[in-house]
Write a protein that holds these residues in place. Structure first.
Motif, short mmCIF file in Angstrom:
data_model
loop_
_atom_site.label_atom_id
_atom_site.label_comp_id
_atom_site.label_asym_id
_atom_site.label_seq_id
_atom_site.Cartn_x
_atom_site.Cartn_y
_atom_site.Cartn_z
N LYS A 197 51.54 28.96 22.68
CA LYS A 197 50.93 30.26 22.38
C LYS A 197 50.39 30.92 23.65
O LYS A 197 50.38 32.15 23.75
CB LYS A 197 49.81 30.08 21.37
CG LYS A 197 50.25 29.52 20.01
CD LYS A 197 50.98 30.55 19.18
CE LYS A 197 50.02 31.51 18.53
NZ LYS A 197 50.72 32.45 17.61
N ALA A 198 49.94 30.11 24.59
CA ALA A 198 49.40 30.63 25.85
C ALA A 198 50.51 30.97 26.84
O ALA A 198 50.23 31.48 27.93
CB ALA A 198 48.45 29.62 26.48
N GLU A 199 51.75 30.68 26.48
CA GLU A 199 52.91 30.96 27.33
C GLU A 199 52.79 30.26 28.67
O GLU A 199 53.15 30.80 29.73
CB GLU A 199 53.11 32.46 27.50
CG GLU A 199 53.30 33.19 26.17
CD GLU A 199 53.42 34.70 26.33
OE1 GLU A 199 53.34 35.19 27.48
OE2 GLU A 199 53.58 35.39 25.31
N VAL A 200 52.28 29.02 28.65
CA VAL A 200 52.16 28.24 29.88
C VAL A 200 53.55 27.89 30.39
O VAL A 200 54.41 27.42 29.64
CB VAL A 200 51.34 26.97 29.65
CG1 VAL A 200 51.26 26.15 30.93
CG2 VAL A 200 49.94 27.32 29.15
N ALA A 201 53.78 28.12 31.67
CA ALA A 201 55.06 27.88 32.31
C ALA A 201 54.82 27.33 33.71
O ALA A 201 53.69 27.34 34.19
CB ALA A 201 55.87 29.18 32.36
N PRO A 202 55.86 26.84 34.36
CA PRO A 202 55.67 26.36 35.74
C PRO A 202 55.00 27.40 36.61
O PRO A 202 55.40 28.57 36.64
CB PRO A 202 57.11 26.08 36.20
CG PRO A 202 57.83 25.68 34.95
CD PRO A 202 57.24 26.57 33.89
N GLY A 203 53.93 26.99 37.28
CA GLY A 203 53.17 27.88 38.13
C GLY A 203 52.00 28.58 37.48
O GLY A 203 51.23 29.25 38.16
N SER A 204 51.83 28.42 36.17
CA SER A 204 50.73 29.08 35.47
C SER A 204 49.38 28.56 35.94
O SER A 204 49.22 27.39 36.29
CB SER A 204 50.84 28.87 33.96
OG SER A 204 51.96 29.52 33.41
N ARG A 205 48.40 29.47 35.89
CA ARG A 205 47.01 29.09 36.12
C ARG A 205 46.28 29.22 34.79
O ARG A 205 46.30 30.28 34.15
CB ARG A 205 46.36 30.00 37.17
CG ARG A 205 47.05 29.93 38.53
CD ARG A 205 46.40 30.87 39.54
NE ARG A 205 45.01 30.49 39.81
CZ ARG A 205 43.97 31.28 39.58
NH1 ARG A 205 44.14 32.49 39.02
NH2 ARG A 205 42.74 30.87 39.85
N VAL A 206 45.65 28.12 34.36
CA VAL A 206 45.08 28.05 33.01
C VAL A 206 43.63 27.61 33.08
O VAL A 206 43.28 26.67 33.80
CB VAL A 206 45.88 27.04 32.14
CG1 VAL A 206 45.33 27.02 30.71
CG2 VAL A 206 47.36 27.39 32.13
N LEU A 207 42.78 28.30 32.30
CA LEU A 207 41.38 27.90 32.13
C LEU A 207 41.23 27.36 30.72
O LEU A 207 41.67 27.99 29.75
CB LEU A 207 40.45 29.09 32.32
CG LEU A 207 38.97 28.88 31.93
CD1 LEU A 207 38.32 27.84 32.83
CD2 LEU A 207 38.21 30.20 31.96
N ILE A 208 40.61 26.18 30.60
CA ILE A 208 40.36 25.56 29.30
C ILE A 208 38.87 25.33 29.16
O ILE A 208 38.24 24.72 30.03
CB ILE A 208 41.12 24.22 29.16
CG1 ILE A 208 42.63 24.47 29.21
CG2 ILE A 208 40.73 23.51 27.87
CD1 ILE A 208 43.45 23.21 29.25
N ALA A 209 38.29 25.81 28.07
CA ALA A 209 36.87 25.57 27.79
C ALA A 209 36.74 24.43 26.81
O ALA A 209 37.36 24.44 25.74
CB ALA A 209 36.23 26.83 27.22
N GLY A 210 35.94 23.44 27.17
CA GLY A 210 35.71 22.28 26.30
C GLY A 210 36.50 21.08 26.75
O GLY A 210 37.74 21.12 26.76
N ALA A 211 35.83 20.01 27.13
CA ALA A 211 36.48 18.79 27.59
C ALA A 211 36.34 17.67 26.58
O ALA A 211 36.20 16.50 26.94
CB ALA A 211 35.93 18.36 28.95
N GLY A 212 36.37 18.04 25.29
CA GLY A 212 36.45 17.04 24.24
C GLY A 212 37.88 16.56 24.11
O GLY A 212 38.73 16.85 24.96
N PRO A 213 38.20 15.81 23.04
CA PRO A 213 39.56 15.28 22.89
C PRO A 213 40.65 16.35 22.96
O PRO A 213 41.64 16.18 23.67
CB PRO A 213 39.52 14.62 21.51
CG PRO A 213 38.09 14.26 21.30
CD PRO A 213 37.30 15.35 21.96
N ILE A 214 40.48 17.45 22.22
CA ILE A 214 41.52 18.48 22.22
C ILE A 214 41.60 19.18 23.57
O ILE A 214 42.69 19.50 24.07
CB ILE A 214 41.28 19.50 21.09
CG1 ILE A 214 41.49 18.83 19.72
CG2 ILE A 214 42.24 20.69 21.22
CD1 ILE A 214 42.91 18.32 19.50
N GLY A 215 40.46 19.43 24.20
CA GLY A 215 40.47 20.05 25.52
C GLY A 215 41.20 19.20 26.55
O GLY A 215 42.00 19.71 27.35
#
Length: 370
Positions: A197-215
């Motif tokens: 859904k985030a359209e992550v592809a080679p070279g993408s820069r991604v921010l993720i909030a939450g370092a629980g299991p799913i994060g």
């Protein structure tokens, strides 16, 4: 193996299935001769109260398989149902078996399923769409309005010894994957779906909030998809350190670090925290994507000018579609590490302890083994 006809041989078909009240009278079921008539099930009988009961073993309908459960992961939704008795519009108003992250072995099949599947180790995709509505026809079966999903009222889940599921949703897994890892292909599927859904592809820069299991799993998925930078934000230092061990290229403390100028391609919220959602949106570059995974407040004020002026795409995640083959491949290839996420294991008599394990420091992922 033996041919078993009718429901009287191994029990009622309406317990522990993703299909409530499957018709089995007169249907043929092929399975092992040692399938018992009854099984033990851990049942949520009231908010905050679990009881182990004896129930009939379910009989697979023509298009289903019967699975002897091996391992079941504990999800945050299970904990929420246990403590609150509801999630949004889904209310537990009758006894319910929790658990939807499941692995096991096929021990019987319905008449329309080849008996060559008996003995297969499988991971369960715990849902049954109708397959005929407009959403299903469009390939979005996760949005089927007639969906029946494990451990979602009134459908029982898998904290019990046997369950049934339609054959295509029992996905074979290689023997290189443990029962626990096979069960955790379900939360990995959430991470994969969020990445898509985030359209992550080679070279993408991604921010993720939450370092629980799913994060943590979402971070691993983003790296497997080729992201060059995976930034994880969490206020707890121990969780930030854990995220770095599982592939985050860097971490941030949202209490002291601003994310407003990061300019990432995608923001994936796995926290459900309103401040995290609001600040994460400001971290996304123009035409980027915001994916909301975490369950938090029902209503959240959003920075509308930022969304409008940057033409951001904001979307939610509701389960998944066609993710198990990819999940199994990623796990088997070692591109994601699921096994070491398990910090607690409990048997069927201690499901209540499993549901409370998240209260212990250092807890990440808990499984119930059968």
């Amino acid at each position: 193996m033996s041919r078993i006809t009718g429901s009287a041989d191994i029990g009622s078909a309406d317990i522990g299935s993703a299909v409530t009240g499957s018709a089995v009278t007169g249907s043929a079921v092929t399975g092992s001769v040692d399938i018992p008539r009854t099984m033990r099930a851990s049942v949520l009988v009231a908010k905050g109260r679990i009881r182990v009961e004896e129930r009939p073993v379910p009989v697979p309908a023509d298009d289903e398989v019967l699975i002897q459960v091996a391992s079941v992961g504990v999800c945050g939704s299970d904990v929420h149902y246990y403590r609150e008795g509801r999630i949004g519009d889904f209310v537990v108003d009758a006894p319910l078996v929790l658990g939807h992250e499941v692995s096991g072995r096929i021990v019987a099949v319905g008449a329309a399923v080849p008996d060559t599947r008996i003995g297969e180790r499988v991971a369960i995709e715990p849902q049954r769409p109708c397959r005929i509505c407009a959403q299903c026809a469009a390939g979005r079966y996760n949005l089927c309005p007639h969906m029946e999903f494990y451990a979602t009222p009134p459908v029982d889940g898998a904290f019990q010894e046997y369950v049934t599921i339609q054959a295509p949703f029992a996905h074979p897994v290689p023997d290189t994957l443990s029962d626990d890892v096979a069960a955790l292909l379900e939360p990995l599927s959430v991470g994969i779906w969020a990445g898509r859904k985030a359209e992550v592809a080679p070279g993408s820069r991604v921010l993720i909030a939450g370092a629980g299991p799913i994060g943590v799993i979402a971070a691993q998925s983003a790296k497997a998809f080729g992201a060059s930078e995976v930034i994880v934000s969490d206020p707890v230092a121990e969780r930030r350190a854990m995220a770095e061990r599982y592939g985050a290229t860097s971490t941030l403390d949202p209490m002291t670090d601003s994310v407003a100028d990061l300019g990432v391609d995608a923001f994936i919220d796995c926290s459900g925290a309103t401040p995290a959602v609001r600040s994460g949106i400001t971290a996304v570059r123009g035409a980027g994507t915001v994916v909301l995974v975490g369950m938090g407040a029902d209503d959240v004020p959003l920075p509308i000018p930022v969304i409008q002026n940057r033409e951001l795409k904001v979307t939610g995640v509701f389960r998944y579609t066609d993710t198990w083959p990819v999940a199994a491949q990623l796990a088997a290839a070692g591109q994601v590490d699921l096994g070491s996420l398990v910090t607690g294991r409990f048997d069927l008599d201690h499901v209540e302890d499993a549901l409370n394990a998240d209260l212990a420091p250092g807890s990440l992922k808990t499984v119930v083994y059968l």
